[in-house]
Write a protein that holds these residues in place. Structure first.
Motif, mmCIF file in Angstrom:
data_model
loop_
_atom_site.group_PDB
_atom_site.id
_atom_site.type_symbol
_atom_site.label_atom_id
_atom_site.label_comp_id
_atom_site.label_asym_id
_atom_site.label_seq_id
_atom_site.Cartn_x
_atom_site.Cartn_y
_atom_site.Cartn_z
ATOM 1 N N GLY A 20 32.206 63.318 28.368
ATOM 2 C CA GLY A 20 32.015 64.089 29.870
ATOM 3 C C GLY A 20 31.514 63.668 31.081
ATOM 4 N N GLY A 21 31.515 64.298 31.786
ATOM 5 C CA GLY A 21 31.131 64.015 33.556
ATOM 6 C C GLY A 21 32.444 62.759 33.877
ATOM 7 N N THR A 22 31.577 61.989 35.320
ATOM 8 C CA THR A 22 33.113 61.493 35.996
ATOM 9 C C THR A 22 31.668 59.928 36.375
ATOM 10 N N LEU A 23 33.215 58.790 36.051
ATOM 11 C CA LEU A 23 32.167 57.446 36.216
ATOM 12 C C LEU A 23 33.728 57.358 37.512
ATOM 13 N N THR A 24 32.339 56.589 38.167
ATOM 14 C CA THR A 24 32.983 56.519 39.983
ATOM 15 C C THR A 24 32.703 54.514 39.378
ATOM 16 N N LEU A 25 33.978 54.032 39.594
ATOM 17 C CA LEU A 25 33.332 52.485 39.709
ATOM 18 C C LEU A 25 32.627 51.733 40.576
ATOM 19 N N GLY A 26 32.447 51.977 41.845
ATOM 20 C CA GLY A 26 31.987 51.695 43.401
ATOM 21 C C GLY A 26 30.669 51.934 42.902
ATOM 22 N N ASP A 27 29.698 52.806 41.299
ATOM 23 C CA ASP A 27 28.783 53.424 41.047
ATOM 24 C C ASP A 27 28.548 51.883 39.963
ATOM 25 N N LEU A 28 29.299 50.763 39.814
ATOM 26 C CA LEU A 28 28.611 50.197 38.356
ATOM 27 C C LEU A 28 28.672 48.660 39.787
ATOM 28 N N ARG A 29 28.244 48.690 41.389
ATOM 29 C CA ARG A 29 28.877 47.565 41.512
ATOM 30 C C ARG A 29 27.421 46.698 41.849
ATOM 31 N N GLY A 30 27.645 45.850 41.667
ATOM 32 C CA GLY A 30 26.075 44.800 41.629
ATOM 33 C C GLY A 30 26.437 44.512 40.077
ATOM 34 N N ARG A 31 26.755 44.572 38.697
ATOM 35 C CA ARG A 31 27.874 44.550 37.419
ATOM 36 C C ARG A 31 28.432 44.014 37.223
ATOM 37 N N THR A 32 28.487 43.286 36.792
ATOM 38 C CA THR A 32 30.296 42.609 36.183
ATOM 39 C C THR A 32 30.287 43.560 35.603
ATOM 40 N N VAL A 33 32.279 44.113 35.517
ATOM 41 C CA VAL A 33 33.183 44.750 34.842
ATOM 42 C C VAL A 33 34.170 44.711 33.813
ATOM 43 N N VAL A 34 34.461 45.212 33.705
ATOM 44 C CA VAL A 34 35.512 44.665 31.986
ATOM 45 C C VAL A 34 36.180 45.598 31.494
ATOM 46 N N LEU A 35 36.950 46.226 33.183
ATOM 47 C CA LEU A 35 37.940 46.941 33.001
ATOM 48 C C LEU A 35 39.579 47.320 32.682
ATOM 49 N N TYR A 36 39.970 47.778 30.635
ATOM 50 C CA TYR A 36 40.641 47.460 30.542
ATOM 51 C C TYR A 36 42.032 48.751 29.993
ATOM 52 N N PHE A 124 40.997 43.740 33.343
ATOM 53 C CA PHE A 124 40.772 43.194 34.953
ATOM 54 C C PHE A 124 39.114 43.240 34.517
ATOM 55 N N LEU A 125 38.626 41.465 35.187
ATOM 56 C CA LEU A 125 37.283 41.254 35.031
ATOM 57 C C LEU A 125 36.866 41.465 36.449
ATOM 58 N N ILE A 126 36.101 42.224 36.873
ATOM 59 C CA ILE A 126 35.603 42.820 38.530
ATOM 60 C C ILE A 126 34.536 41.677 38.556
ATOM 61 N N GLY A 127 33.736 41.485 39.416
ATOM 62 C CA GLY A 127 32.303 40.418 39.802
ATOM 63 C C GLY A 127 31.848 41.495 40.316
ATOM 64 N N SER A 128 30.006 41.403 40.226
ATOM 65 C CA SER A 128 29.435 42.078 40.583
ATOM 66 C C SER A 128 29.968 42.718 42.715
ATOM 67 N N ASP A 129 30.431 41.417 42.869
ATOM 68 C CA ASP A 129 31.021 42.286 44.061
ATOM 69 C C ASP A 129 31.792 43.067 44.611
ATOM 70 N N GLY A 130 32.419 42.866 43.303
ATOM 71 C CA GLY A 130 34.039 44.713 43.473
ATOM 72 C C GLY A 130 35.076 43.325 43.459
ATOM 73 N N ARG A 131 35.008 41.956 43.180
ATOM 74 C CA ARG A 131 36.381 41.309 43.275
ATOM 75 C C ARG A 131 36.947 40.955 42.481
ATOM 76 N N ILE A 132 38.516 40.711 42.684
ATOM 77 C CA ILE A 132 39.077 40.686 40.501
ATOM 78 C C ILE A 132 39.087 39.233 40.472
ATOM 79 N N ARG A 133 38.069 39.528 39.617
ATOM 80 C CA ARG A 133 37.862 37.982 39.306
ATOM 81 C C ARG A 133 38.911 36.893 38.345
ATOM 82 N N ARG A 134 39.402 37.882 37.081
ATOM 83 C CA ARG A 134 40.473 37.018 36.315
ATOM 84 C C ARG A 134 40.879 38.752 35.823
ATOM 85 N N ILE A 135 42.232 38.399 35.392
ATOM 86 C CA ILE A 135 43.768 39.311 35.068
ATOM 87 C C ILE A 135 43.852 38.624 33.645
#
Length: 157
Positions: A20-36, A124-135
């Protein structure tokens, strides 16, 4: 759209959560994100991958990373999948394939000589700055979650 590369800004996505609910990737800016991205809930490889990432969730969090899975399955299917396998991950529903297309993972596949469109298992490994660090493309599940965790630690992102 051109294929994404390391160093590119991660495309913004806002998708429904399985619980339930919605998640927006931009809300996680400042954190590293593993998006698979994975093809389908409750299939052998996809289940193994989700269980592996879920088992390492606390270690990812201790390293400052959030792990998020995305597939074309509905939020209801994600909720059932999560419950059935005791998963602790956020799973996003991409039924309209906006995220899969934005990340370039909706591709032509082939099985037993039959061609069809589907999600290519990609992380995708996304850095806290929103840039893709590794694919990681065309992921093989065995050992993948641990490899991604090591990359998070190595990059210190």
């Amino acid at each position: 759209m051109a294929e994404l590369a390391e160093g590119d800004m991660a495309p913004e996505v806002s998708l429904p959560l399985g619980g339930g609910g919605t998640l927006t990737l931009g809300d996680l800016r400042g954190r590293t994100v593993v998006l698979y991205f994975y093809p389908k809930d409750n299939t052998e490889a996809c289940t193994a991958e989700a269980i592996d990432f879920s088992a390492l969730k606390k270690e990812f969090e201790a390293s400052g990373a959030s792990v998020i899975g995305i597939s074309p399955d509905s939020p209801k299917k994600h909720a059932n999948f999560t419950s059935k396998h005791g998963l602790s991950l956020d799973l996003l529903s991409d039924e309209d394939l906006k995220a899969a297309n934005a990340y370039g993972v909706w591709v032509e596949k082939s099985m037993y000589g039959r061609k069809y469109m589907g999600v290519e298992r990609t992380t995708f490994l996304i850095g806290s700055d929103g840039r893709i660090r590794r694919i990681w493309r065309k992921v093989r599940v065995k050992g993948h979650a641990a490899e991604v965790l090591q990359a998070v630690r190595d990059l210190g992102v």
